[in-house]
Structure formats: C-alpha cells, structure tokens
Design an enzyme around this catalytic site. Structure first.
Site, PDB file in Angstrom:
ATOM      1  N   ARG A 158       3.214   4.175 -17.501  1.00  0.00           N
ATOM      2  CA  ARG A 158       3.357   3.390 -18.712  1.00  0.00           C
ATOM      3  C   ARG A 158       2.198   3.621 -19.693  1.00  0.00           C
ATOM      4  NH1 ARG A 158       2.093  -0.796 -21.070  1.00  0.00           N
ATOM      5  NH2 ARG A 158       3.637  -1.879 -22.347  1.00  0.00           N
ATOM      6  N   ASP A 203      -5.363  -8.308 -12.928  1.00  0.00           N
ATOM      7  CA  ASP A 203      -5.359  -7.188 -11.982  1.00  0.00           C
ATOM      8  C   ASP A 203      -6.033  -7.538 -10.654  1.00  0.00           C
ATOM      9  OD1 ASP A 203      -4.043  -5.754 -13.890  1.00  0.00           O
ATOM     10  OD2 ASP A 203      -5.763  -4.558 -14.518  1.00  0.00           O
ATOM     11  N   LYS A 229     -10.187   3.471 -13.933  1.00  0.00           N
ATOM     12  CA  LYS A 229      -8.913   4.084 -14.332  1.00  0.00           C
ATOM     13  C   LYS A 229      -8.519   3.650 -15.736  1.00  0.00           C
ATOM     14  CE  LYS A 229      -4.969   1.965 -12.923  1.00  0.00           C
ATOM     15  NZ  LYS A 229      -4.007   1.588 -13.966  1.00  0.00           N
ATOM     16  N   ASN A 230      -8.611   2.330 -15.980  1.00  0.00           N
ATOM     17  CA  ASN A 230      -8.098   1.818 -17.256  1.00  0.00           C
ATOM     18  C   ASN A 230      -9.013   2.118 -18.443  1.00  0.00           C
ATOM     19  OD1 ASN A 230      -5.894   0.993 -15.882  1.00  0.00           O
ATOM     20  ND2 ASN A 230      -6.419  -1.194 -15.845  1.00  0.00           N
ATOM     21  N   ARG A 239      -2.335   5.422  -7.225  1.00  0.00           N
ATOM     22  CA  ARG A 239      -2.370   5.437  -8.693  1.00  0.00           C
ATOM     23  C   ARG A 239      -3.696   4.886  -9.200  1.00  0.00           C
ATOM     24  NH1 ARG A 239       3.272   4.209 -11.377  1.00  0.00           N
ATOM     25  NH2 ARG A 239       1.955   4.920 -13.057  1.00  0.00           N
ATOM     26  N   ARG A 269       7.314  -5.428 -20.160  1.00  0.00           N
ATOM     27  CA  ARG A 269       6.057  -4.973 -20.788  1.00  0.00           C
ATOM     28  C   ARG A 269       6.352  -4.317 -22.126  1.00  0.00           C
ATOM     29  NH1 ARG A 269       2.137  -2.188 -16.646  1.00  0.00           N
ATOM     30  NH2 ARG A 269       0.670  -2.575 -18.326  1.00  0.00           N
ATOM     31  N   PRO A 270       6.584  -5.158 -23.150  1.00  0.00           N
ATOM     32  CA  PRO A 270       6.923  -4.606 -24.464  1.00  0.00           C
ATOM     33  C   PRO A 270       5.731  -3.897 -25.101  1.00  0.00           C
ATOM     34  CG  PRO A 270       6.534  -6.968 -24.625  1.00  0.00           C
ATOM     35  CD  PRO A 270       6.426  -6.614 -23.163  1.00  0.00           C
ATOM     36  N   ILE A 271       6.022  -3.066 -26.121  1.00  0.00           N
ATOM     37  CA  ILE A 271       4.918  -2.467 -26.887  1.00  0.00           C
ATOM     38  C   ILE A 271       5.097  -2.774 -28.380  1.00  0.00           C
ATOM     39  CG2 ILE A 271       4.325  -0.632 -25.240  1.00  0.00           C
ATOM     40  CD1 ILE A 271       5.811   1.284 -27.193  1.00  0.00           C
ATOM     41  N   ASP A 272       5.793  -3.892 -28.636  1.00  0.00           N
ATOM     42  CA  ASP A 272       6.072  -4.279 -30.027  1.00  0.00           C
ATOM     43  C   ASP A 272       4.797  -4.414 -30.868  1.00  0.00           C
ATOM     44  OD1 ASP A 272       5.745  -6.479 -28.151  1.00  0.00           O
ATOM     45  OD2 ASP A 272       6.001  -7.802 -29.882  1.00  0.00           O
ATOM     46  N   LEU A 273       3.716  -4.908 -30.246  1.00  0.00           N
ATOM     47  CA  LEU A 273       2.485  -5.125 -31.025  1.00  0.00           C
ATOM     48  C   LEU A 273       1.865  -3.785 -31.428  1.00  0.00           C
ATOM     49  CD1 LEU A 273       1.033  -8.005 -28.812  1.00  0.00           C
ATOM     50  CD2 LEU A 273       1.977  -8.259 -31.124  1.00  0.00           C
ATOM     51  N   CYS A 293       9.154  -2.469 -15.824  1.00  0.00           N
ATOM     52  CA  CYS A 293       7.971  -2.371 -14.979  1.00  0.00           C
ATOM     53  C   CYS A 293       8.065  -3.496 -13.962  1.00  0.00           C
ATOM     54  CB  CYS A 293       6.726  -2.520 -15.851  1.00  0.00           C
ATOM     55  SG  CYS A 293       5.224  -2.547 -14.916  1.00  0.00           S
ATOM     56  N   ILE A 305      -0.865 -13.791 -17.869  1.00  0.00           N
ATOM     57  CA  ILE A 305      -0.734 -12.522 -18.608  1.00  0.00           C
ATOM     58  C   ILE A 305       0.628 -11.880 -18.345  1.00  0.00           C
ATOM     59  CG2 ILE A 305      -1.819 -10.280 -19.126  1.00  0.00           C
ATOM     60  CD1 ILE A 305      -3.761 -12.601 -19.580  1.00  0.00           C
TER      61      ILE A 305
HETATM   62  C1  EPZ Z   1      -3.603  -3.092 -19.482  1.00  0.00           C
HETATM   63  O1  EPZ Z   1      -2.199  -2.975 -19.674  1.00  0.00           O
HETATM   64  C2  EPZ Z   1      -3.886  -2.517 -18.111  1.00  0.00           C
HETATM   65  N1  EPZ Z   1      -3.427  -1.127 -18.039  1.00  0.00           N
HETATM   66  C3  EPZ Z   1      -3.214  -3.352 -17.039  1.00  0.00           C
HETATM   67  O2  EPZ Z   1      -3.631  -2.857 -15.767  1.00  0.00           O
HETATM   68  C4  EPZ Z   1      -3.672  -4.807 -17.158  1.00  0.00           C
HETATM   69  O3  EPZ Z   1      -2.968  -5.600 -16.227  1.00  0.00           O
HETATM   70  C5  EPZ Z   1      -3.396  -5.316 -18.587  1.00  0.00           C
HETATM   71  O4  EPZ Z   1      -4.037  -4.439 -19.547  1.00  0.00           O
HETATM   72  C6  EPZ Z   1      -3.922  -6.721 -18.820  1.00  0.00           C
HETATM   73  O5  EPZ Z   1      -5.290  -6.788 -18.566  1.00  0.00           O
HETATM   74  C7  EPZ Z   1      -4.177  -0.143 -18.516  1.00  0.00           C
HETATM   75  O6  EPZ Z   1      -5.234  -0.347 -19.087  1.00  0.00           O
HETATM   76  C8  EPZ Z   1      -3.694   1.239 -18.310  1.00  0.00           C
HETATM   77  P1  EPZ Z   1      -1.513  -5.724 -22.353  1.00  0.00           P
HETATM   78  P2  EPZ Z   1      -1.584  -3.237 -21.121  1.00  0.00           P
HETATM   79  O7  EPZ Z   1      -0.871  -5.028 -23.508  1.00  0.00           O
HETATM   80  O8  EPZ Z   1      -2.580  -2.911 -22.146  1.00  0.00           O
HETATM   81  C9  EPZ Z   1       2.038  -8.552 -23.717  1.00  0.00           C
HETATM   82  C10 EPZ Z   1      -3.364  -2.175 -13.535  1.00  0.00           C
HETATM   83  O9  EPZ Z   1      -2.980  -2.774 -12.509  1.00  0.00           O
HETATM   84  N2  EPZ Z   1       2.318  -7.539 -24.752  1.00  0.00           N
HETATM   85  O10 EPZ Z   1      -2.908  -6.181 -22.516  1.00  0.00           O
HETATM   86  O11 EPZ Z   1      -0.285  -2.559 -21.166  1.00  0.00           O
HETATM   87  C11 EPZ Z   1       2.267  -8.052 -22.302  1.00  0.00           C
HETATM   88  O12 EPZ Z   1       3.629  -8.114 -21.953  1.00  0.00           O
HETATM   89  C12 EPZ Z   1      -2.648  -2.344 -14.867  1.00  0.00           C
HETATM   90  O13 EPZ Z   1      -4.312  -1.384 -13.552  1.00  0.00           O
HETATM   91  C13 EPZ Z   1       3.240  -7.794 -25.730  1.00  0.00           C
HETATM   92  O14 EPZ Z   1       3.862  -8.860 -25.770  1.00  0.00           O
HETATM   93  O15 EPZ Z   1      -1.379  -4.793 -21.075  1.00  0.00           O
HETATM   94  C14 EPZ Z   1       1.377  -8.972 -21.529  1.00  0.00           C
HETATM   95  O16 EPZ Z   1       2.009 -10.205 -21.352  1.00  0.00           O
HETATM   96  C15 EPZ Z   1      -1.349  -3.033 -14.762  1.00  0.00           C
HETATM   97  N3  EPZ Z   1       3.483  -6.832 -26.675  1.00  0.00           N
HETATM   98  C16 EPZ Z   1       0.181  -9.172 -22.441  1.00  0.00           C
HETATM   99  O17 EPZ Z   1       0.659  -8.848 -23.763  1.00  0.00           O
HETATM  100  C17 EPZ Z   1       2.810  -5.646 -26.688  1.00  0.00           C
HETATM  101  O18 EPZ Z   1       3.052  -4.820 -27.584  1.00  0.00           O
HETATM  102  C18 EPZ Z   1      -1.018  -8.293 -22.124  1.00  0.00           C
HETATM  103  O19 EPZ Z   1      -0.599  -6.937 -21.942  1.00  0.00           O
HETATM  104  C19 EPZ Z   1       1.867  -5.405 -25.687  1.00  0.00           C
HETATM  105  C20 EPZ Z   1       1.618  -6.365 -24.731  1.00  0.00           C
END
Ligand code: EPZ
Length: 420
Positions: free
Chosen positions: A88, A303, A19-20, A395, A117-121, A112, A325
């Site tokens: 998301r 996960d 999926k991911n 999902r 789950r910010p997207i600031d980065l 969430c 994480i």
């Molecule tokens: C991906 O989410 C996966 N989703 C998630 O799977 C998975 O848990 C996660 O990566 C970690 O491996 C998909 O691929 C669709 P991240 P993603 O950005 O990319 C922080 C599942 O169950 N962060 O790697 O959104 C964040 O809060 C799902 O299938 C920031 O601070 O996760 C977290 O602590 C759930 N700022 C860490 O980084 C940002 O801009 C990692 O999150 C982005 C993230």
C-alpha cells in the site's frame, strides 16, 4: 514459524532502521537526477518492493548491507500494478512524480486487512496544488500543467495522515510559491522525510508540528542520509521483554520516540531505564492492567496496539484497548483467543481479562503487527505455537526470529526464509 514458549528472554537487541521512514525516503529519490545515498535501510520485503518499483520506473538502484544508492536520471511516471498491488505504501511515489514530472499513474491500493484505508486526503491535496486526479481502470492518474502552492488541510476523520503528509510535502517542494499544510502528521517518520527533503535543498518550516510551511524551489539535489531507528520494532522488543523477559535492553534507538509506550509499561509495573540510545526493561513484582487508546504521535501508536493486547492478555485484571486510528484493526484478537486469551470486542474497544497462562496453538497471521502480537503471545504460552502466513512479519521485522533466539527464545522456521 514455530515458537516454543515458556523461555525467559534476557540480553540486548539492536534495532534496525525504520521501515516507515525508509519507504517515503526512497520515494523522495525520484525528486532529483542526482545520486542519493540512504543508510540504515532495513532488509525487509516492503523495502524490496519499493526498490523494485524504483527500478521499474527507470532508476539505477544499488543495495549493499543496509546502504541503498539511487540515481533517478531518467524516469517513467507509471508504476505497474503487479508490483504496486503488493504494498500500500507504493502510493508515496505519487507526490515525488507529480512534483518532478507533473504526472503520475499508480494503481489504486485495494482493501487492507487493518480496515478501510482511503487516500482521499492525498488526492485532495494534489488537486489543491493544481493537479487533476482521475481514477480509471483501477489506476489513479494525477496530472498538472503547473503546480501552485496552496493551503491544504490534511486532518481526516481519524486524525492526520502520515503518508499523505509525506506525499503532499514531496509534491509541494517543487511547486511555485508557498504551501501550508494544516493538520500535518507529527510522526518521527514525517520529520525524517522532511530532513531528507531539506538536505536536498527544499525549504520547509514547522516540521514536527501540525502546521508545515513549504516554500517551493526550482530544483533539488542529491543527499546522504541515515534512516532513524524503527520505533515500532523497538516497542515490539520492549513488549517481548515485558511478556517473557527478565532484563532486556533495546539498543540503537531514540527513546523519546517511545514515550507513550514507556508510560504504559511503567504504569503496568515494569521498571524502565532510558539512556541516550537504549532502554532497559526489567520485570519485578506484580503487574497492573491498563486502559490504552491509540492516537497520532505522540500518543500511543496504533502499530503497537496488537502487541500490547498480547501483553495485556497475560496481566491479571481487566484492561481495555481502544483503537482510534484504524477502528477495525483487531484481526489478532480471534487468534489470541485461540491461545486462551479472554477478550471481548465492542466497536473499537477490546476488553481484555488477563489469564494466568496462555497456551500454544496453531494460529494464523493476518497482517504485520498482528503477526508480531502472535509471536509475543507465543513466547509467553505453554507449549509450541505454530504461526502460519509469517510472510507478513518479514514485511516489517528484520530477522525477528533470529533476534529473539539470541535473547533466549526458541523459534524455528519450518519453511525457508523468503529470499529477496
Ligand atoms: C502509516 O500509514 C503507516 N505506514 C502505518 O503503518 C501506520 O499504522 C499509520 O501511518 C498510522 O500511524 C507507513 O508509514 C508505510 P494514515 P498511512 O494515512 O500513512 C485515514 C505498519 O504496520 N485516512 O496516517 O497510510 C486512515 O484510514 C503500517 O507499519 C483517510 O481517511 O496511515 C486512518 O484512519 C500499517 N484518508 C487515518 O487516516 C486518507 O487519505 C491515519 O492513516 C488517508 C488516511
């Protein structure tokens, strides 16, 4: 879903496409006007949402038995809230829209259940490529007159960002000049996306390391790609084998994607045999508690945290699970406790004292992996477990009940399958 526990699982199960991986790869089709063919796409509600978003953006989308074809000849740059809010991962259309059209509007994802789950980065990365980012009326507007390669550090407080790395790669492949992503995610799903981008004509180096270098090109073309197997689905079935199995084989997988889980299961006392595309787990003799911390790949996957907590609840002794994480991703613990698990949460560490026998109970799924954990616990429980809100499981798991029933479980859906 009603799971009648206490049955022994045995046999082999075929793992679906990831999926991911599939979600950002589908988003990558927005980068070209050409025809794109994606194989091994799992039949999941999150995939359905992504295909709906692509259609709403103007793409021609066709889907037949795991093969999705997309042609994004003329596209809009605005994704409507009604569909984006459901998933998301819709944020991963921002990068390709910005790369191709220099403009994108997507609703800001809401809260969430697995934590903030910010997207600031992602947004900072777009700005560093020369875009302006504005959040207005709940939407993110990203605009650029011109995208210029830059050096971008994507390492956040909790490590690298998986979708953020994908988003920046998809914007940078069509930027002028060279982009360097420092602190890039090394997950197999990021590598799969990069392989697609390279098939499309992108120039990317260092994939699978924390430093990715992208030389922008003028145009990208169509591709055919087979999505990698879902390592989280595979891991979930291996844990099912551990919790309720005698001898269970997961097939159509890439064993090296599961190294951290395999080490944990071996340490707990399970026998594992890896072949080129399969792993067999056998349960013999006494089991040991574990001390696990979730980490970015190649560490133990967040996960799979909930599912392993379910297993550790059934192993005598004191185990610990620390979530690095998503430190608030522990909604499943309260439900596991309703089934008799003995767990205490302190900050981001759960202390799990194994019990001799879990017992079936009515429980509620809070998110995708939490629902998988409840199914696993229910397999080992005495009596039936009624799991509500199982739409979460659809999902991310293609027919988990059917696959488990083939292995000997007895799981009923008391309301019909969601039809997409
Ligand atoms: C991906 O989410 C996966 N989703 C998630 O799977 C998975 O848990 C996660 O990566 C970690 O491996 C998909 O691929 C669709 P991240 P993603 O950005 O990319 C922080 C599942 O169950 N962060 O790697 O959104 C964040 O809060 C799902 O299938 C920031 O601070 O996760 C977290 O602590 C759930 N700022 C860490 O980084 C940002 O801009 C990692 O999150 C982005 C993230």
């Amino acid at each position: 879903m009603i799971v009648h526990g206490g049955r022994t699982l045995q046999g082999e199960v075929f793992i679906s496409g990831s999926k991911n991986s599939a979600l950002p790869i589908l988003a990558a089709t927005l980068l070209t006007r050409d025809h794109c063919i994606i194989e091994n796409v799992p039949d999941l509600s999150d995939i359905h949402y992504m295909l709906t978003i692509l259609s709403m953006l103007g793409c021609e989308v066709e889907r037949a038995s795991g093969v999705v074809q997309v042609k994004a000849s003329h596209i809009k740059t605005e994704a409507p809230y009604e569909i984006v809010r459901k998933m998301r991962a819709s944020v991963c259309i921002l990068g390709p829209l910005l790369g191709r059209e220099h403009a994108a509007t997507v609703s800001l994802p809401g809260g969430c259940v697995i934590g903030d789950r910010p997207i600031d980065l992602h947004l900072r990365g777009f700005e560093e490529l020369g875009a302006t980012v504005q959040v207005k009326g709940g939407d993110i507007h990203v605009l650029a007159s011109h995208l210029q390669g830059a050096t971008i550090n994507l390492r956040g407080k909790y490590g690298p960002t998986v979708l953020g790395t994908g988003n920046i790669m998809m914007a940078a492949v069509l930027a002028d000049g060279m982009t360097v992503i420092e602190g890039a995610a090394e997950e197999p799903e990021v590598i799969d996306l990069a392989e697609v981008l390279m098939k499309m004509g992108a120039k990317i180096h260092g994939v699978g390391t924390s430093r990715i270098v992208i030389e922008g090109v003028k145009e990208l073309h169509g591709f055919t790609h087979t999505v990698i197997p879902d390592r989280i689905e595979a891991g979930t079935f291996l844990i099912a084998g551990a919790i309720a199995g005698k001898k269970l084989t997961v097939r159509h997988i890439i064993p090296k994607h599961l190294d951290a889980l395999l080490r944990a299961l071996q340490e707990a006392g399970f026998d594992l045999t890896s072949k080129k595309e399969s792993i067999t787990i056998t349960s013999n003799g006494p089991k040991k508690p574990l001390h696990i911390e979730t980490l970015p790949f190649p560490g133990f996957a967040t996960d799979l945290q909930a599912q392993l907590c379910a297993m550790l609840s059934t192993i005598e002794g004191v185990s610990t699970m620390t979530e690095h994480i998503f430190p608030q991703r522990f909604m499943h613990l309260a439900e596991l406790k309703r089934m008799g698990a003995n767990i205490e949460l302190n900050g981001a560490t759960a202390t799990i004292i194994g019990v001799h026998q879990l017992s079936g109970a009515p429980v509620m799924a809070s998110d995708l992996r939490a629902s998988a954990a409840l199914v696993l616990a229910a397999l080992a429980a005495d009596g039936p477990t009624e799991i509500s809100r199982v739409y979460h499981i659809d999902r991310g798991y293609e027919g988990i009940d059917k696959k488990l029933n083939k292995l000997g479980a007895r799981i009923e859906r008391v309301s019909p399958d969601i039809s997409f």
